[in-house]
Each structure stands twice: as C-alpha cells, then as structure tokens.
Write a protein that holds these residues in place. Structure first.
Motif, PDB file in Angstrom:
ATOM      1  N   GLU A   1       0.770  -1.212  -0.014  1.00 28.16           N
ATOM      2  CA  GLU A   1       0.210  -0.095   0.020  1.00 28.16           C
ATOM      3  C   GLU A   1       0.683   1.268  -0.014  1.00 28.16           C
ATOM      4  N   LEU A   2       2.142   1.156   0.902  1.00 34.33           N
ATOM      5  CA  LEU A   2       2.989   2.475   0.997  1.00 34.33           C
ATOM      6  C   LEU A   2       3.529   2.594  -0.452  1.00 34.33           C
ATOM      7  N   LEU A   3       3.963   1.509  -1.233  1.00 38.28           N
ATOM      8  CA  LEU A   3       4.679   1.769  -2.613  1.00 38.28           C
ATOM      9  C   LEU A   3       3.745   2.272  -3.329  1.00 38.28           C
ATOM     10  N   SER A   4       2.509   1.949  -3.327  1.00 44.08           N
ATOM     11  CA  SER A   4       1.328   2.637  -4.203  1.00 44.08           C
ATOM     12  C   SER A   4       1.307   3.911  -3.919  1.00 44.08           C
ATOM     13  N   ARG A   5       1.138   4.358  -2.804  1.00 38.42           N
ATOM     14  CA  ARG A   5       0.846   5.755  -2.230  1.00 38.42           C
ATOM     15  C   ARG A   5       2.007   6.608  -2.547  1.00 38.42           C
ATOM     16  N   LYS A   6       3.408   5.873  -2.642  1.00 33.61           N
ATOM     17  CA  LYS A   6       4.362   6.889  -3.057  1.00 33.61           C
ATOM     18  C   LYS A   6       4.469   6.885  -4.713  1.00 33.61           C
ATOM     19  N   LYS A   7       3.503   6.176  -5.366  1.00 30.78           N
ATOM     20  CA  LYS A   7       3.696   6.310  -6.912  1.00 30.78           C
ATOM     21  C   LYS A   7       4.855   5.597  -7.327  1.00 30.78           C
ATOM     22  N   ILE A   8       5.340   4.673  -6.526  1.00 31.03           N
ATOM     23  CA  ILE A   8       6.553   3.958  -6.782  1.00 31.03           C
ATOM     24  C   ILE A   8       6.162   2.728  -7.941  1.00 31.03           C
ATOM     25  N   VAL A   9       6.323   2.593  -8.976  1.00 32.98           N
ATOM     26  CA  VAL A   9       6.105   1.824 -10.145  1.00 32.98           C
ATOM     27  C   VAL A   9       6.969   0.623  -9.972  1.00 32.98           C
TER      28      VAL A   9
END
Length: 304
Positions: free
Chosen positions: A211-219
């Motif tokens: 979830e955190l990777l998605s929120r940081k917009k890390i592809v």
C-alpha cells in the motif's frame, strides 16, 4: 463500590460471558442454569450501573465499560486461580501437552525450525500445531484457549491481551544470487525497472508495504502475484524476479535457495513482530514456559 459488596462468582460469570457471548453457552460451561446466569448478570448490572452486555444477532456484545473491565477481571481471576492451585507445576521434560500457535507462513518458515529443534531437546513430549491468524476468529480462539499464542503484526489484539515484542525488522529486496541487482545497494529506478513477484497477504500487516509503495507512486512491473510467501524461495531461485519481503524471511531463505537481499530503496517503515497471549492464560505455567522459550530463541538480544 467495595470488594465486600461483590460476589466473586459474579465475576466468573462476567468473564465467561466475555468469552462465550451467549447465556445458554455460559450456563453449560459453568454448570449453571440459564436463569442463574441471567440473575448474576442482573446483579452485576445493578452493582456497576451499566448494561455490560447488549443482545445482538451475534450474541451478547460487551459495552465499552465491560471491555474496560475485561483485562483486569481476567487477570485477577487467573491470579486467584493460580494462587489456589499453586502446587500445579509444569515439567517440560515429561509433559505431553499440545499447543496451538497462530502465525503466518512467514512465521512457520522463520520461527518453527529453531523452535522445534529446541523442543526436541528439552521437551520431547510436547506437540505444536499452527493456524493462520487470518483463517480463524483469532480473538475468540485465544479467549477460549483453543489458540495458545499468536505471533505477528496483529493490531486487532488489544483489550484483554498481553504482548511482548520479539524484534523490529526492515523490508528488503530479495532475488537470486548473480542477479543484475545483486550488489550493495540499488536505486528506485533499478527497482522499478525490474520484474516483480508480489505476495498479496490479506489480513496481515505485510500488505501495508505494498500500500505504501502505491501511495508513493513507485511503479513496479508485476508479472506474478501469489497469495502466500511459502513459494517465494522457489520462485526467485529459478527466475530473475524480485520480491519485497521482511528481512528475517530473507535471512531464512538465503542459504536454502541461493538468494541475496539488499535494503529496500523505498523508505518503508520498520515493522514490529510481537508475541501475543490472552490475559486468561497469563499465569498458566506451561504457557509461560513456552512464551519464555520463544522469547529466548527469537527475541531481541536472543540467539534468534
């Protein structure tokens, strides 16, 4: 209110209602009549000036005040029970007791090998069963004693539970040895360009990393999604995929599967893994012994 005004049996009924949530079941478990249980509840309501339990389709649901009383009541009753039965002892060398521990597949990979090796040495008659923390109603199962302990990131276990932090750990990137990313550190750009296997571990704290990777917009280029960690070692060993996993899991899988891992390039928070038990069994000698063993093997500063 003074202690002299309280019948201890009322607290026994109160504690059992917290566990069973149904008057009929409490009556059966305590060897009382249903009117007897209802009468005890009525007396407690009058003493505390609180409804304590409300009838719902799911059973008797405790009020906020009842939840506030839950942990100290369970602890007090257990203390009294232990004092009355203090001659009862636990000898791990001769005991044939069975324990059930709630844990994830990560827990089974990381905790069980060392734990079972030590039990074979010091308590050969003991047996361990595991259940998934997400596959059962963990709170009910631990309150009833069907699940002895639970290990993991379990924020839902609050009122009525004790916990002991075992360790904190980071997330890392894991891949086969000789992978293009097998070096001292990797960049976010390199992480994003790699092909990934993602573990969807619903109901556990590990899903927060994704979830955190998605929120940081890390592809990430996700080419494989699996529902558990148990196959990750095999998958990474035979491919060029990358996985984001807890550090202790990476340490456990590195040698058996020829894998390497590096600190994650994203700023992911540390996670705390704790040991949980219900207050009702806080002073159970056997449970206390098993808790101490797990802490010794895997707690911070221990050999684990």
């Amino acid at each position: 209110m003074e202690l002299k005004d309280i019948d201890l049996n009322l607290l026994v009924v109160f504690n059992q209602l917290l566990i069973d949530r149904r008057v009929s079941k409490v009556a059966t478990n305590l060897g009382l009549s249903q009117p007897g249980v209802s009468n005890a509840l009525a007396r407690l309501r009058k003493l505390t000036d609180d409804p304590l339990f409300l009838r719902t389709p799911k059973g008797m649901e405790p009020t906020p005040f009842a939840e506030q009383l839950a942990a100290p009541t369970a602890s007090a009753l257990q203390t009294i029970h232990a004092a009355i039965n203090q001659r009862t002892s636990f000898d791990p060398a001769t005991s044939a007791r069975a324990f059930t521990i709630g844990m994830t597949d990560i827990g089974e990979i990381y905790f069980l090998p060392k734990l079972m090796k030590e039990l074979a040495r010091v308590a050969p008659g003991l047996s361990i069963s595991t259940v998934r923390n997400t596959a059962v109603n963990l709170q009910d199962e631990m309150e009833s004693g069907h699940v002895t302990l639970a290990i993991g990131l379990l924020p839902q276990l609050k009122s009525g539970y004790f916990q002991r932090r075992l360790f904190k750990q980071h997330y890392v990137c894991m891949f086969r040895r000789g992978h293009a990313l097998d070096k001292r550190q990797i960049s976010l750009a390199e992480f994003s360009r790699a092909e990934h296997v993602v573990v969807v571990s619903e109901g556990t704290g590990h899903g927060k990393a994704d979830e955190l990777l998605s929120r940081k917009k890390i592809v990430r280029k996700v080419v494989l999604t699996v529902p558990h960690y148990v196959a990750v070692g095999h998958i990474l060993h035979g491919s060029d995929l990358v996985a984001t996993v807890p550090e202790r899991l990476a340490q456990a899988l590195a040698e058996p599967f020829g894998l390497s891992h590096v600190r994650h390039p994203a700023r992911l928070p540390e996670i705390a893994i704790s040991l949980f038990w219900h207050g009702r069994y806080h002073r159970d000698p056997a449970v206390a012994w098993l808790r101490a063993l797990i802490v010794r093997l895997h707690g911070e500063g221990g050999p684990g």
